[in-house]
Each structure stands twice: as C-alpha cells, then as structure tokens.
Design a protein around this motif. Structure first.
Motif, PDB file in Angstrom:
ATOM      1  N   VAL A  85       0.850  -1.206   0.000  1.00 32.15           N
ATOM      2  CA  VAL A  85       0.000   0.000   0.000  1.00 32.15           C
ATOM      3  C   VAL A  85       0.886   1.257   0.000  1.00 32.15           C
ATOM      4  N   ARG A  86       0.465   2.240  -0.766  1.00 32.01           N
ATOM      5  CA  ARG A  86       1.240   3.487  -0.827  1.00 32.01           C
ATOM      6  C   ARG A  86       1.097   4.250   0.495  1.00 32.01           C
ATOM      7  N   PRO A  87       2.051   5.122   0.814  1.00 31.33           N
ATOM      8  CA  PRO A  87       1.901   5.935   2.022  1.00 31.33           C
ATOM      9  C   PRO A  87       0.590   6.736   1.959  1.00 31.33           C
ATOM     10  N   GLY A  88      -0.123   6.748   3.046  1.00 29.56           N
ATOM     11  CA  GLY A  88      -1.419   7.436   3.084  1.00 29.56           C
ATOM     12  C   GLY A  88      -2.580   6.526   2.703  1.00 29.56           C
ATOM     13  N   GLY A  89      -2.260   5.329   2.175  1.00 26.14           N
ATOM     14  CA  GLY A  89      -3.316   4.377   1.784  1.00 26.14           C
ATOM     15  C   GLY A  89      -3.788   3.566   2.986  1.00 26.14           C
ATOM     16  N   ARG A  90      -4.829   2.778   2.740  1.00 26.55           N
ATOM     17  CA  ARG A  90      -5.500   2.089   3.854  1.00 26.55           C
ATOM     18  C   ARG A  90      -5.221   0.580   3.897  1.00 26.55           C
ATOM     19  N   VAL A  91      -5.164   0.057   5.098  1.00 27.71           N
ATOM     20  CA  VAL A  91      -5.217  -1.396   5.302  1.00 27.71           C
ATOM     21  C   VAL A  91      -6.479  -1.674   6.108  1.00 27.71           C
ATOM     22  N   VAL A  92      -7.322  -2.546   5.567  1.00 26.93           N
ATOM     23  CA  VAL A  92      -8.643  -2.799   6.161  1.00 26.93           C
ATOM     24  C   VAL A  92      -8.785  -4.300   6.435  1.00 26.93           C
ATOM     25  N   ALA A  93      -9.209  -4.629   7.628  1.00 23.77           N
ATOM     26  CA  ALA A  93      -9.432  -6.056   7.945  1.00 23.77           C
ATOM     27  C   ALA A  93     -10.790  -6.224   8.607  1.00 23.77           C
ATOM     28  N   LEU A  94     -11.447  -7.308   8.215  1.00 25.80           N
ATOM     29  CA  LEU A  94     -12.694  -7.715   8.880  1.00 25.80           C
ATOM     30  C   LEU A  94     -12.327  -8.975   9.635  1.00 25.80           C
ATOM     31  N   GLU A  95     -12.674  -9.060  10.878  1.00 20.86           N
ATOM     32  CA  GLU A  95     -12.331 -10.301  11.582  1.00 20.86           C
ATOM     33  C   GLU A  95     -13.330 -10.605  12.688  1.00 20.86           C
ATOM     34  N   PHE A  96     -13.520 -11.893  12.918  1.00 20.02           N
ATOM     35  CA  PHE A  96     -14.391 -12.340  14.006  1.00 20.02           C
ATOM     36  C   PHE A  96     -13.688 -12.185  15.347  1.00 20.02           C
ATOM     37  N   HIS A  97     -14.457 -12.088  16.394  1.00 16.78           N
ATOM     38  CA  HIS A  97     -13.916 -12.219  17.751  1.00 16.78           C
ATOM     39  C   HIS A  97     -14.968 -12.920  18.594  1.00 16.78           C
ATOM     40  N   ARG A  98     -14.611 -13.248  19.813  1.00 12.63           N
ATOM     41  CA  ARG A  98     -15.578 -13.907  20.696  1.00 12.63           C
ATOM     42  C   ARG A  98     -16.828 -13.059  20.813  1.00 12.63           C
ATOM     43  N   PRO A  99     -17.997 -13.697  20.942  1.00  9.24           N
ATOM     44  CA  PRO A  99     -19.218 -12.905  21.137  1.00  9.24           C
ATOM     45  C   PRO A  99     -19.048 -11.971  22.317  1.00  9.24           C
ATOM     46  N   ARG A 100     -19.452 -10.708  22.107  1.00  5.63           N
ATOM     47  CA  ARG A 100     -19.291  -9.717  23.174  1.00  5.63           C
ATOM     48  C   ARG A 100     -20.627  -9.369  23.786  1.00  5.63           C
ATOM     49  N   GLY A 101     -20.620  -8.900  25.006  1.00  3.12           N
ATOM     50  CA  GLY A 101     -21.853  -8.460  25.668  1.00  3.12           C
ATOM     51  C   GLY A 101     -22.229  -9.382  26.808  1.00  3.12           C
ATOM     52  N   ARG A 102     -23.198  -8.929  27.614  1.00  2.00           N
ATOM     53  CA  ARG A 102     -23.663  -9.714  28.765  1.00  2.00           C
ATOM     54  C   ARG A 102     -25.153  -9.934  28.638  1.00  2.00           C
ATOM     55  N   GLY A 103     -25.700 -10.702  29.558  1.00  2.00           N
ATOM     56  CA  GLY A 103     -27.141 -10.901  29.596  1.00  2.00           C
ATOM     57  C   GLY A 103     -27.567 -12.148  28.849  1.00  2.00           C
TER      58      GLY A 103
END
Ligand SMILES: C[S@@+](CC[C@H](N)C(=O)[O-])C[C@H]1O[C@@H](n2cnc3c(N)ncnc32)[C@H](O)[C@@H]1O
Length: 272
Positions: free
Chosen positions: A179-197
């Motif tokens: 990626v050129r300077p100033g350009g973006r790196v984008v990642a989509l990733e799972f994580h453990r389910p968050r929240g309570r209840g």
C-alpha cells in the motif's frame, strides 16, 4: 501476540478450505444470518482514504503503540475521500469482498489473492459471471509473500483471513508493504461474542455448540472446518489485540468498529 500462535500449518489450512470451497458461500450467509454481506459492504467502503491523507502521505506521527487510543471512527462524508484506483484483496476466498469493492467503487481495479486453488477457481468464476472480470485479477498467491511491488495499491483488505495466517505479523507487513503511504489497510475479523445478559449467553451457546455442528453437517462434516472456526476465534483474542498488531506493522490512526451481530469488527489503519 502469544494468543494467536496456535494456527495450523498452511497445508492444513489450504486442505481445509479446499474441502469447504463448494459450499463456502452458502455456509457463510447461513451461519452469519446474512450479516456477512453488510459487514463486507462496510469494509469495502473503508478502503477509500480521506483526502487529507493524500496530502499528508508519508508524515507518520509516531504515536506510542502502548498508549495510542483505539478509536471508533466517525464515518467521513464521501466527498472528503479519494476513491481507490487499485485495491489488493488478500485471502480473497471465493472473492466476495473483492466483488463488493468492485461494485462499490466503479473505477477501481482489484487484485484478489488466495493460496487455495479451489477457492481461487470459485472466485474467478464468480467475478467473470458478474461481469467484473475486466477490472479484476484473481491470482493464486500466498499472503505472506505477495507477488506485488512495494506501494502499488491505494488499499489492501482482508476479510476473515488474518486469523488463518500462519504468521500474522508477516501477513500484516505484506499488506502494509504493497500500500502506498497514506493508503489504507482494512481487515474484517471475528472475535468472541461480546456483551452480557441472556441474549449474549444464548449467542455464546449457538457459537460454541450449535455452529460447529451445523457447519460440519452442511459441509459434509469431513474437514472439521467449523470446529476450527470456533477454536481459532476463541484463540484470536480481543479486538484490541489485532489493532495493536496493526500499529506494530507500521499503521497509524488504527480504528476498530464493532459491527452488527457482536461477533465481528472492522479494523482500519493508514500507512504512514
Ligand atoms: C475464512 S476464508 C475468508 C475468505 C473471504 N475473504 C471471505 O470474506 O469470505 C480464509 C481464506 O484465507 C485463505 N488463506 C489462509 N492463509 C493464506 C495465505 N497464507 N495466503 C493466501 N491465502 C490464505 C484461505 O485459503 C481461505 O480462502
């Protein structure tokens, strides 16, 4: 980083994805309740850098890794952003994120890479069938050694692939490198389910007990891919960990945006 070092061998990963390639899309949509499409649209939107970044490209602000805040980004209005011309989609799988980028940015070209041949074949077929072939190159390539020159692209993106890399730091460095300077790196990733209840508890039960069985059942159950999915997400650690790894790979202004569903986040960083 220690939490992420139990990735299976690349050959095992490749074999596992080859085994689920045919039903991968159906399973993705079913198991995420259709949310994966929304998540990918959000990721495709994030590959555009802000116009400000174009002007300040190369002026890395040198923020401290340990104390840099992980922000929730305010969405930029479209006019304040520069449309990408070339995006690299790493670990493209069957090409859904690559196609979402191509649709969202009609003048953009995409190089989509994956090291699993049956996935690459599916991606090529889908891209061509959708009439997006002239703006896309789908290549069989390892994310840890991308066959691309330095700083060629406006952005690199990766949906649900970082977790599968045998060497996460090397994979992130490769994305930053192309990626050129100033350009973006984008990642989509799972994580453990968050929240309570009760709702979070119910989702936790679905995630740990039902999803692996359902996935195994629909995909023929031979490759244990969906049991691996749950194990790898559990081992991946909280969203903050990947955000720090992105900062360590040389990205600045790293943000984490929790996505609807409470099990995935969008990570965006800018190359200094
Ligand atoms: C969970 S799938 C994600 C596919 C797609 N990006 C999506 O959004 O559905 C992960 C993909 O990463 C690929 N992969 C894992 N390690 C890789 C590597 N080192 N180089 C290239 N591809 C890799 C696998 O072959 C698989 O297709």
């Amino acid at each position: 980083m220690a939490e992420h070092n139990d990735s299976p061998h690349p050959t095992a990963i490749r074999t596992m994805f080859a085994g689920v390639a045919r039903r991968y899309d159906l399973l993705n949509h079913l198991l995420s309740g259709g949310l994966d499409r929304r998540w990918r649209r959000r990721a495709a939107d994030a590959v555009a850098c802000s116009s400000r970044d174009r002007k300040v490209a190369g002026t890395y602000e040198g923020r401290c890794d340990a104390c840099a805040p992980i922000e929730h980004p305010p969405p930029l209005p479209r006019r304040a952003r520069t449309a990408p011309r070339l995006v690299i989609d790493v670990c493209t799988g069957t090409g859904d994120l690559a196609m979402t980028v191509l649709r969202q940015w009609p003048r953009c070209r995409v190089v989509a890479c994956d090291f699993c041949r049956p996935m690459v074949a599916r991606a090529r077929e889908k891209v061509c069938r959708a009439g997006l072939g002239p703006r896309a190159a789908v290549v069989e390539a390892d994310a840890l050694a991308l066959p691309l020159a330095d700083a060629v692209a406006d952005a690199a993106c990766c949906a649900f692939g970082v977790r599968n890399l045998a060497d996460e730091a090397a994979g992130l460095s490769e994305m930053v490198r192309v990626v050129r300077p100033g350009g973006r790196v984008v990642a989509l990733e799972f994580h453990r389910p968050r929240g309570r209840g009760p709702l979070a508890a119910l989702f936790g039960l679905y995630f740990r007990r039902i999803l692996p069985r359902l996935g195994g059942w629909i995909s023929g159950g031979r490759h244990g891919g969906y049991a691996y999915l749950v194990r790898s997400i559990e081992a991946f650690g909280p969203p903050e960990r990947l955000a720090r790894a992105m900062q360590q790979a040389g990205l600045r202004d790293v943000t984490v945006e929790p996505l609807p569903g409470g099990i995935a986040s969008l990570y965006v960083g800018t190359r200094g």
